[in-house]
Design an enzyme around this catalytic site. Structure first.
Site, PDB file in Angstrom:
ATOM      1  N   HIS A   1       0.848  -1.217   0.000  1.00  0.00           N
ATOM      2  CA  HIS A   1       0.000   0.000   0.000  1.00  0.00           C
ATOM      3  C   HIS A   1       0.872   1.251   0.000  1.00  0.00           C
ATOM      4  CE1 HIS A   1      -2.836  -2.828   2.241  1.00  0.00           C
ATOM      5  NE2 HIS A   1      -3.550  -2.455   1.206  1.00  0.00           N
TER       6      HIS A   1
ATOM      7  N   GLN B   1     -18.008  -6.892  -0.718  1.00  0.00           N
ATOM      8  CA  GLN B   1     -17.114  -7.729  -1.524  1.00  0.00           C
ATOM      9  C   GLN B   1     -16.729  -9.027  -0.817  1.00  0.00           C
ATOM     10  OE1 GLN B   1     -14.130  -4.407  -1.640  1.00  0.00           O
ATOM     11  NE2 GLN B   1     -12.632  -6.049  -1.625  1.00  0.00           N
TER      12      GLN B   1
ATOM     13  N   GLN C   1      -0.784  -4.544  -8.528  1.00  0.00           N
ATOM     14  CA  GLN C   1      -0.798  -5.644  -9.500  1.00  0.00           C
ATOM     15  C   GLN C   1      -1.072  -6.997  -8.833  1.00  0.00           C
ATOM     16  OE1 GLN C   1      -0.818  -5.889 -12.704  1.00  0.00           O
ATOM     17  NE2 GLN C   1      -0.397  -8.080 -12.893  1.00  0.00           N
ATOM     18  N   LYS C   2      -0.908  -7.086  -7.499  1.00  0.00           N
ATOM     19  CA  LYS C   2      -1.177  -8.377  -6.866  1.00  0.00           C
ATOM     20  C   LYS C   2      -2.635  -8.788  -7.131  1.00  0.00           C
ATOM     21  CE  LYS C   2      -2.086  -9.215  -2.570  1.00  0.00           C
ATOM     22  NZ  LYS C   2      -3.259 -10.119  -2.521  1.00  0.00           N
ATOM     23  N   ASP C   3      -3.539  -7.802  -7.025  1.00  0.00           N
ATOM     24  CA  ASP C   3      -4.945  -8.068  -7.334  1.00  0.00           C
ATOM     25  C   ASP C   3      -5.167  -7.766  -8.814  1.00  0.00           C
ATOM     26  OD1 ASP C   3      -5.905  -8.692  -4.615  1.00  0.00           O
ATOM     27  OD2 ASP C   3      -5.224  -6.666  -4.216  1.00  0.00           O
TER      28      ASP C   3
ATOM     29  N   SER D   1       0.494  -8.905   1.492  1.00  0.00           N
ATOM     30  CA  SER D   1      -0.969  -8.895   1.553  1.00  0.00           C
ATOM     31  C   SER D   1      -1.382  -8.751   3.006  1.00  0.00           C
ATOM     32  CB  SER D   1      -1.516 -10.222   1.005  1.00  0.00           C
ATOM     33  OG  SER D   1      -2.857 -10.406   1.407  1.00  0.00           O
TER      34      SER D   1
HETATM   35  O1  PAF Z   1      -7.966  -3.950  -2.957  1.00  0.00           O
HETATM   36  C1  PAF Z   1      -8.659  -3.530  -2.010  1.00  0.00           C
HETATM   37  O2  PAF Z   1      -8.167  -3.223  -0.930  1.00  0.00           O
HETATM   38  C2  PAF Z   1     -10.150  -3.402  -2.206  1.00  0.00           C
HETATM   39  O3  PAF Z   1     -10.649  -4.417  -3.006  1.00  0.00           O
HETATM   40  C3  PAF Z   1     -10.600  -2.014  -2.726  1.00  0.00           C
HETATM   41  C4  PAF Z   1     -10.053  -1.739  -4.120  1.00  0.00           C
HETATM   42  C5  PAF Z   1     -10.124  -0.935  -1.771  1.00  0.00           C
HETATM   43  C6  PAF Z   1     -12.131  -1.967  -2.798  1.00  0.00           C
HETATM   44  O4  PAF Z   1     -12.712  -2.188  -1.552  1.00  0.00           O
END
Ligand code: PAF
Length: 283
Positions: free
Chosen positions: A38, A62, A150-152, A187
């Protein structure tokens, strides 16, 4: 000094005044439990914009009911310190009522070709939750640039498609995966791993790296690569494989023959912890 906003009108007011001064805005959406990955997004945003906005919101829509919403790591005190240290100007910290006050909610459903493959196979509602919350955040923050990891990789492709289809005026920048010393992709969920699982989890990236080598030295069949990674993981870890796939990096379509810009992606469960990782190989 970093300013904290918990309501949408107060943040809107601040953003309007910044835009009147022609300030450019870089936005990093997160669910908190901030780690180096991050922080690399925040640093990139810091370099490229006048103002950096970070959001921290653990988005319930989500997570499926059986997933880890309740136990998702929440480390707000540390997150605030890290955010301020990395130069975040505005921190948006909404709660669920602020984000989802009125129900039933209007949802953003992105092309199933992108959301039902890879992680979407075992998480069929996940990307609707992600696309919906990110669309809301983009409307609230109206950034010039947004930064994703890019991990996600699938999430990044889905969000780009959503932003393009809904005509959001934002440039989306995907930043490289940050890794621990042994290669494990950073992560927030790594915190769930016990010592043995943590040791074994490094095998994921080791396998991807070896797979890259095989592709670079001429292997063209995706099945061979997938079988190779599967054997590596099954022989050396107690991980349960969710998927291993070779896909086109832009369309996420599975490929049989490795040609062009290919993504090798995997999801593996260690106990209840589901880890994902990927590499892009230009063949
Ligand atoms: O990658 C994340 O942390 C989440 O999926 C996001 C993009 C903040 C949406 O809640």
């Amino acid at each position: 000094m970093m300013l904290v906003f918990k309501t949408i009108p107060s943040l809107h007011k601040k953003i309007k005044s910044l835009k009147l001064k022609n300030k450019t805005i870089g936005f990093v959406p997160t669910m908190g439990a901030l780690h180096e990955g991050h922080l690399s997004l925040i640093k990139k945003a810091r370099q490229q914009n006048d103002i950096v906005i970070l959001s921290i919101f653990v988005n319930p829509t989500q997570f499926a009911p059986h997933e880890d919403f309740e136990k998702y790591p929440r480390t707000l005190k540390e997150d605030k310190l890290l955010a301020e240290m990395c130069g975040v100007d505005l921190l948006f910290l909404p709660d669920t009522k602020i984000m989802y006050g009125s129900s039933p909610l209007t949802e953003v459903i992105v092309d199933p070709a992108l959301t039902r493959t890879l992680c979407g196979k075992s998480r069929p509602t996940h990307f609707t939750g992600v696309a919906t919350v990110v669309a809301k955040l983009l409307n609230i923050v109206t950034p010039d640039k947004m930064y994703l990891g890019q991990k996600d990789a699938q999430q990044a492709v889905v969000i780009k498609k959503m932003a393009n289809d809904l005509n959001f005026d934002v440039k989306i920048i995907t930043c490289p995966i940050l890794r621990e010393k042994d290669g494990l992709a950073m992560s927030s969920r790594n915190a769930y791993l016990n010592a043995k699982q943590r040791r074994e989890s490094s095998l994921l990236y080791q396998s991807l790296k070896k797979a890259r080598q095989k592709i670079k030295t001429g292997e063209k069949k995706s099945k061979k690569i997938i079988d190779f990674i599967r054997e590596n993981i099954l022989n050396h870890t107690h991980g349960k494989i969710d998927y291993i796939a070779c896909v086109d990096a832009d369309t996420l379509k599975e490929v049989k023959v490795l040609r062009g810009k290919v993504m090798v992606a995997l999801a593996v469960k260690f106990g209840a912890t589901r880890l994902i990782d990927n590499i892009i190989v230009n063949t």
